[in-house]
Scaffold this motif. Structure first.
Motif, PDB file in Angstrom:
ATOM      1  N   THR A 165       6.002   5.170  -3.760  1.00 37.65           N
ATOM      2  CA  THR A 165       4.688   5.362  -3.746  1.00 37.65           C
ATOM      3  C   THR A 165       3.756   5.469  -5.069  1.00 37.65           C
ATOM      4  OG1 THR A 165       5.163   6.793  -1.775  1.00 37.65           O
ATOM      5  CG2 THR A 165       2.891   7.214  -2.802  1.00 37.65           C
ATOM      6  N   SER A 166       4.641   5.832  -5.888  1.00 37.83           N
ATOM      7  CA  SER A 166       4.023   5.739  -7.509  1.00 37.83           C
ATOM      8  C   SER A 166       3.520   4.389  -7.890  1.00 37.83           C
ATOM      9  CB  SER A 166       4.862   6.577  -8.379  1.00 37.83           C
ATOM     10  OG  SER A 166       4.382   6.709  -9.530  1.00 37.83           O
ATOM     11  N   GLU A 167       4.881   3.518  -7.552  1.00 35.90           N
ATOM     12  CA  GLU A 167       4.566   2.185  -7.900  1.00 35.90           C
ATOM     13  C   GLU A 167       3.405   1.242  -7.181  1.00 35.90           C
ATOM     14  OE1 GLU A 167       8.587   0.603  -7.155  1.00 35.90           O
ATOM     15  OE2 GLU A 167       9.281   1.348  -9.056  1.00 35.90           O
ATOM     16  N   SER A 168       3.111   1.709  -5.774  1.00 36.47           N
ATOM     17  CA  SER A 168       2.117   1.362  -5.019  1.00 36.47           C
ATOM     18  C   SER A 168       0.744   1.631  -5.485  1.00 36.47           C
ATOM     19  CB  SER A 168       2.234   1.655  -3.660  1.00 36.47           C
ATOM     20  OG  SER A 168       3.544   1.301  -2.887  1.00 36.47           O
ATOM     21  N   LEU A 208       0.828  -1.104  -0.105  1.00 37.40           N
ATOM     22  CA  LEU A 208      -0.021   0.117  -0.102  1.00 37.40           C
ATOM     23  C   LEU A 208       0.856   1.218  -0.071  1.00 37.40           C
ATOM     24  CD1 LEU A 208      -2.751  -0.873   2.767  1.00 37.40           C
ATOM     25  CD2 LEU A 208      -3.086  -0.586   0.098  1.00 37.40           C
ATOM     26  N   PRO A 209       0.236   2.305  -0.469  1.00 39.13           N
ATOM     27  CA  PRO A 209       0.888   3.474  -0.438  1.00 39.13           C
ATOM     28  C   PRO A 209       1.235   4.368   0.943  1.00 39.13           C
ATOM     29  CG  PRO A 209      -0.818   4.120  -1.851  1.00 39.13           C
ATOM     30  CD  PRO A 209      -0.832   2.581  -1.254  1.00 39.13           C
ATOM     31  N   GLU A 210       2.102   4.901   1.268  1.00 41.98           N
ATOM     32  CA  GLU A 210       2.097   5.623   2.545  1.00 41.98           C
ATOM     33  C   GLU A 210       0.952   6.528   2.709  1.00 41.98           C
ATOM     34  OE1 GLU A 210       4.484   5.989   0.253  1.00 41.98           O
ATOM     35  OE2 GLU A 210       6.148   5.002   0.927  1.00 41.98           O
ATOM     36  N   ARG A 211       0.400   6.584   4.216  1.00 42.66           N
ATOM     37  CA  ARG A 211      -0.631   7.650   4.291  1.00 42.66           C
ATOM     38  C   ARG A 211      -0.432   8.916   4.050  1.00 42.66           C
ATOM     39  NH1 ARG A 211      -5.230   5.837   6.868  1.00 42.66           N
ATOM     40  NH2 ARG A 211      -5.459   7.626   8.016  1.00 42.66           N
ATOM     41  N   MET A 212      -1.232   9.416   3.304  1.00 48.25           N
ATOM     42  CA  MET A 212      -0.897  11.104   2.878  1.00 48.25           C
ATOM     43  C   MET A 212      -2.205  11.678   2.653  1.00 48.25           C
ATOM     44  SD  MET A 212       0.523  10.491  -1.252  1.00 48.25           S
ATOM     45  CE  MET A 212       1.691   9.444  -0.480  1.00 48.25           C
ATOM     46  N   ALA A 213      -2.017  13.024   2.594  1.00 50.27           N
ATOM     47  CA  ALA A 213      -3.086  14.061   2.513  1.00 50.27           C
ATOM     48  C   ALA A 213      -3.523  13.924   0.727  1.00 50.27           C
ATOM     49  CB  ALA A 213      -2.913  15.320   2.616  1.00 50.27           C
ATOM     50  N   VAL A 214      -4.798  13.883   0.679  1.00 51.36           N
ATOM     51  CA  VAL A 214      -5.340  13.765  -0.705  1.00 51.36           C
ATOM     52  C   VAL A 214      -4.657  14.852  -1.579  1.00 51.36           C
ATOM     53  CG1 VAL A 214      -7.219  14.015  -2.128  1.00 51.36           C
ATOM     54  CG2 VAL A 214      -7.492  12.859   0.096  1.00 51.36           C
ATOM     55  N   SER A 215      -4.230  16.016  -0.881  1.00 56.76           N
ATOM     56  CA  SER A 215      -3.627  17.249  -1.894  1.00 56.76           C
ATOM     57  C   SER A 215      -2.431  16.695  -2.268  1.00 56.76           C
ATOM     58  CB  SER A 215      -3.634  18.392  -0.770  1.00 56.76           C
ATOM     59  OG  SER A 215      -2.897  18.237   0.225  1.00 56.76           O
ATOM     60  N   GLU A 216      -1.813  15.702  -1.759  1.00 56.00           N
ATOM     61  CA  GLU A 216      -0.432  15.313  -1.998  1.00 56.00           C
ATOM     62  C   GLU A 216      -0.266  14.115  -3.177  1.00 56.00           C
ATOM     63  OE1 GLU A 216       1.296  14.009   2.002  1.00 56.00           O
ATOM     64  OE2 GLU A 216       1.456  15.973   2.663  1.00 56.00           O
TER      65      GLU A 216
END
Length: 129
Positions: free
Chosen positions: A90-93, A72-80
């Motif tokens: 993260t892009s690969e996830s 899974l990608p890291e947790r991040m804000a939708v704006s990121e």
């Protein structure tokens, strides 16, 4: 697998096992592992988990499972969540999640003998753990 790797938070279940087929042939499973847990695994463990999810291994061990492990990608804000802002992993996830989402929703064999998916869509069940 979750006992070995830990921190699998979601599982996608699909395939003929969750269909109306009277004699289903298999179950398709995608294990979604938190980025932090995936990143802590050493290379040997990742190779072991990759082999454990290989269709050939499952068939050789009398399992009717087509399984995949996805980081899974890291947790991040939708704006990121803009492609230009994402780190490579993260892009690969995100790419892998989209790939398996598309794969499990495709209807196979619906458009002829060349194996391309048809226009019809099926689904899968997401199980939160």
């Amino acid at each position: 697998m979750s006992a070995f790797a830990g921190e699998i938070t979601r599982v996608w279940v699909g395939g003929s096992f969750v269909s109306a087929k009277p004699d289903p042939s298999d179950v398709d499973v995608t294990y979604l592992l938190r980025a932090e847990a995936y990143d802590r695994l050493d290379r040997e463990t990742l190779v072991y988990l990759d082999e454990l999810t290989l269709r050939a291994w499952c068939v050789d061990n009398d399992m009717r499972v087509d399984a995949h492990l996805v980081r899974l990608p890291e947790r991040m804000a939708v704006s990121e969540m803009l492609p230009s802002l994402l780190q490579r992993r993260t892009s690969e996830s995100f790419r892998d999640i989209g790939l398996y989402d598309e794969l499990w929703q495709c209807t196979r064999g619906a458009s002829g003998s060349n194996g391309t998916p048809g226009e019809l869509r099926r689904g899968y069940v997401e199980v939160l753990l």
